[in-house]
Design a protein around this motif. Sequence first.
Motif, PDB file in Angstrom:
ATOM      1  N   LEU A  63      39.147   7.643  51.555  1.00  9.79           N
ATOM      2  CA  LEU A  63      40.331   7.700  50.710  1.00  9.79           C
ATOM      3  C   LEU A  63      40.815   6.290  50.382  1.00  9.79           C
ATOM      4  CD1 LEU A  63      42.390  10.491  52.517  1.00  9.79           C
ATOM      5  CD2 LEU A  63      41.043  10.735  50.424  1.00  9.79           C
ATOM      6  N   ASN A  64      41.064   6.035  49.103  1.00 12.05           N
ATOM      7  CA  ASN A  64      41.688   4.777  48.701  1.00 12.05           C
ATOM      8  C   ASN A  64      43.139   4.748  49.173  1.00 12.05           C
ATOM      9  OD1 ASN A  64      39.442   3.620  47.198  1.00 12.05           O
ATOM     10  ND2 ASN A  64      39.821   5.241  45.686  1.00 12.05           N
ATOM     11  N   SER A  65      43.741   3.575  49.164  1.00 16.44           N
ATOM     12  CA  SER A  65      45.103   3.443  49.672  1.00 16.44           C
ATOM     13  C   SER A  65      46.112   4.258  48.870  1.00 16.44           C
ATOM     14  CB  SER A  65      45.520   1.969  49.681  1.00 16.44           C
ATOM     15  OG  SER A  65      45.458   1.430  48.372  1.00 16.44           O
ATOM     16  N   GLU A 424      53.760  -2.782  42.975  1.00 15.73           N
ATOM     17  CA  GLU A 424      52.615  -1.891  43.175  1.00 15.73           C
ATOM     18  C   GLU A 424      52.238  -1.837  44.653  1.00 15.73           C
ATOM     19  OE1 GLU A 424      47.910  -1.538  41.802  1.00 15.73           O
ATOM     20  OE2 GLU A 424      49.272  -2.906  40.772  1.00 15.73           O
ATOM     21  N   GLN A 425      52.233  -2.989  45.323  1.00 14.71           N
ATOM     22  CA  GLN A 425      52.048  -3.048  46.773  1.00 14.71           C
ATOM     23  C   GLN A 425      53.428  -3.195  47.396  1.00 14.71           C
ATOM     24  OE1 GLN A 425      49.691  -2.733  49.184  1.00 14.71           O
ATOM     25  NE2 GLN A 425      51.349  -3.114  50.625  1.00 14.71           N
ATOM     26  N   LEU A 438      52.853 -11.979  45.845  1.00 16.75           N
ATOM     27  CA  LEU A 438      53.038 -13.375  45.457  1.00 16.75           C
ATOM     28  C   LEU A 438      53.421 -13.540  43.991  1.00 16.75           C
ATOM     29  CD1 LEU A 438      50.701 -16.333  46.284  1.00 16.75           C
ATOM     30  CD2 LEU A 438      51.017 -15.704  43.911  1.00 16.75           C
ATOM     31  N   ARG A 439      52.558 -13.070  43.094  1.00 19.03           N
ATOM     32  CA  ARG A 439      52.773 -13.345  41.677  1.00 19.03           C
ATOM     33  C   ARG A 439      54.080 -12.721  41.181  1.00 19.03           C
ATOM     34  NH1 ARG A 439      49.757 -15.676  38.022  1.00 19.03           N
ATOM     35  NH2 ARG A 439      47.957 -15.720  39.432  1.00 19.03           N
ATOM     36  N   ALA A 440      54.376 -11.526  41.647  1.00 24.58           N
ATOM     37  CA  ALA A 440      55.590 -10.845  41.194  1.00 24.58           C
ATOM     38  C   ALA A 440      56.841 -11.612  41.586  1.00 24.58           C
ATOM     39  CB  ALA A 440      55.635  -9.428  41.768  1.00 24.58           C
ATOM     40  N   ASN A 493      45.381  -4.933  50.156  1.00 21.81           N
ATOM     41  CA  ASN A 493      45.019  -4.148  48.974  1.00 21.81           C
ATOM     42  C   ASN A 493      44.875  -5.021  47.723  1.00 21.81           C
ATOM     43  OD1 ASN A 493      45.114  -1.803  50.530  1.00 21.81           O
ATOM     44  ND2 ASN A 493      47.276  -1.461  50.076  1.00 21.81           N
ATOM     45  N   ASP A 494      44.180  -6.157  47.905  1.00 21.17           N
ATOM     46  CA  ASP A 494      43.912  -7.108  46.812  1.00 21.17           C
ATOM     47  C   ASP A 494      45.159  -7.827  46.318  1.00 21.17           C
ATOM     48  OD1 ASP A 494      41.172  -6.852  46.722  1.00 21.17           O
ATOM     49  OD2 ASP A 494      41.204  -5.228  45.259  1.00 21.17           O
ATOM     50  N   LYS A 495      46.269  -7.688  47.011  1.00 19.54           N
ATOM     51  CA  LYS A 495      47.500  -8.370  46.624  1.00 19.54           C
ATOM     52  C   LYS A 495      47.820  -9.450  47.663  1.00 19.54           C
ATOM     53  CE  LYS A 495      48.285  -5.572  43.139  1.00 19.54           C
ATOM     54  NZ  LYS A 495      48.126  -6.033  41.731  1.00 19.54           N
TER      55      LYS A 495
END
Length: 526
Positions: A63-65, A424-425, A438-440, A493-495
């Motif tokens: 299952l994905n997150s 999103e995260q 970070l970016r947000a 999760n790539d963030k």
Amino acid sequence: MKKITLMLIISVFFIFSSTTVFAETSGIKQSVYSSKKGIFIPSQEVGANGVLYITTNSKLVALNSNGSVKFEYPLVKGSNNSQVILGKDGVIYVMSNQIVALNPDGKEKWRSSANVSVGWISLKLSPDQQTIYVSNYHGLSGGGYDVNDGFKLFAINTTDGSIKWSVNGNYIILKVREGGTIYINEKKEFNKTVFLALNQDGTTKWQREYAEREYAEREFAEGVGATVASDGTLYYSSIEQKKIVALDSNGNEKWSFDVSADGYKGSARVTAVDDGVIVKKNNLVKLDTAGNVVWTIDKDIFLSPMALNSKNLLIAFEHNRGYNGIHFIDKSGNIKWSLQNGSLEGVSKDGQNIYATVKNVLSSYNAEDGSINWSVKLNDPNYAYMYNLAPDQGYVYVADNIGSLYKIRDSINIVINGSVQNYEQPPLIKNGSTLVPLRAIFETLGAKVEWNSETQSVKATKGNKTITLKIDSNTASVNEKQITLEQAPTIINDKTMVPVRFVTESFGGDVKWDSDTRTVNITAGK
């Protein structure tokens, strides 16, 4: 029962004190999966990007997150299929009468010819990831066994699934050490047990045989009647000899500790820690590596086979007529805090949080002081298991009795200049620091962001201020002046997640924490 033997989750039932107050809306519950055939979560591992692996009685599901199905892999129905191990390279090893290796995309890499379709299963991956060891064994509760029954220990090459070697025997794998030594326990007959250390090639390094008539099945499992320390010392509890015995890495007896002095007649539990061993008899005793008593707690409590964190905070349970509780003990043997009357469900892998329930309310507690992080009401008071599988991702999983899987996370709110932020995260708290994407956060604060993928570092500039952070590094800089962070930036999760207080204050902003609403209020700097 054998579906959950490898879990590091311990469920013990209590009822919380009526003085405990729960904020039932402070946690967020999300339904992520359902199976009419029931759900097992056999591994404490979560793969890359928060992928969770679960099994039903007929398939492995990744299952994905976000709860979407990444892949499904069919398993032999009714097989010993609940055990899953994840390699560092992302390869998934799963039991389906045989060991099967799957690539991260779910495609079969190899299927071993080693047949382990009968008995209980013991499974370990070597520290160098080159060999996976599997044994099937008989508990011997009804008597002896015959080697022709198919009980064996296999060493399997993780590259292609070929069998490196195998030996006949009724083995439980205790530990595989760095360097390749395999510690096993063999029950040869109902009244005889053997401890062995095997070399990487399967030859015997040493063995010690003992008569232990009173031991029930699986009594010498790791953390129960026997335990192996990081230096190779094997500690075991002998009913016949009425003592704790320490064997060095060559199988020679180092020392023994009498457990019969106060009339104790049972099987003492043993748990290895960094600087000795914890022994449970009528009380709880810590011995150092030379067998000397370090401290004693005069309570009839037993220890969970896990230290909660680097400070050696230990967890123990007490069951008495006058008191039922969970105790948290520091390395000096002092009880720091206790939970009276509740159900302990799990401990985070980073040791930061514990999880406990009262009736159908699940709460997350700070392991250091017992304060409540969050609570959430579960729909089904008869949930089966709570699985703390992804503390670094900021959430836990709950599987109920009817085959539903839920993801529960803390509800941390971020408000910047009066505006509620949605990421999103989701934000999470780690080591006392709130982490945000970070970016947000940088863009909301009006900073220009530059990411260096080679150095895994980020540079953000706003006006005359430039800050630099690096993934997994506690050292940051503000205008080239080095600053030590309590919590390093990390990728979830790539963030890329960064500590919000450091980022905001570095750019002249103000941060306030509202513990009642779990809200970070930020006033951005000019």
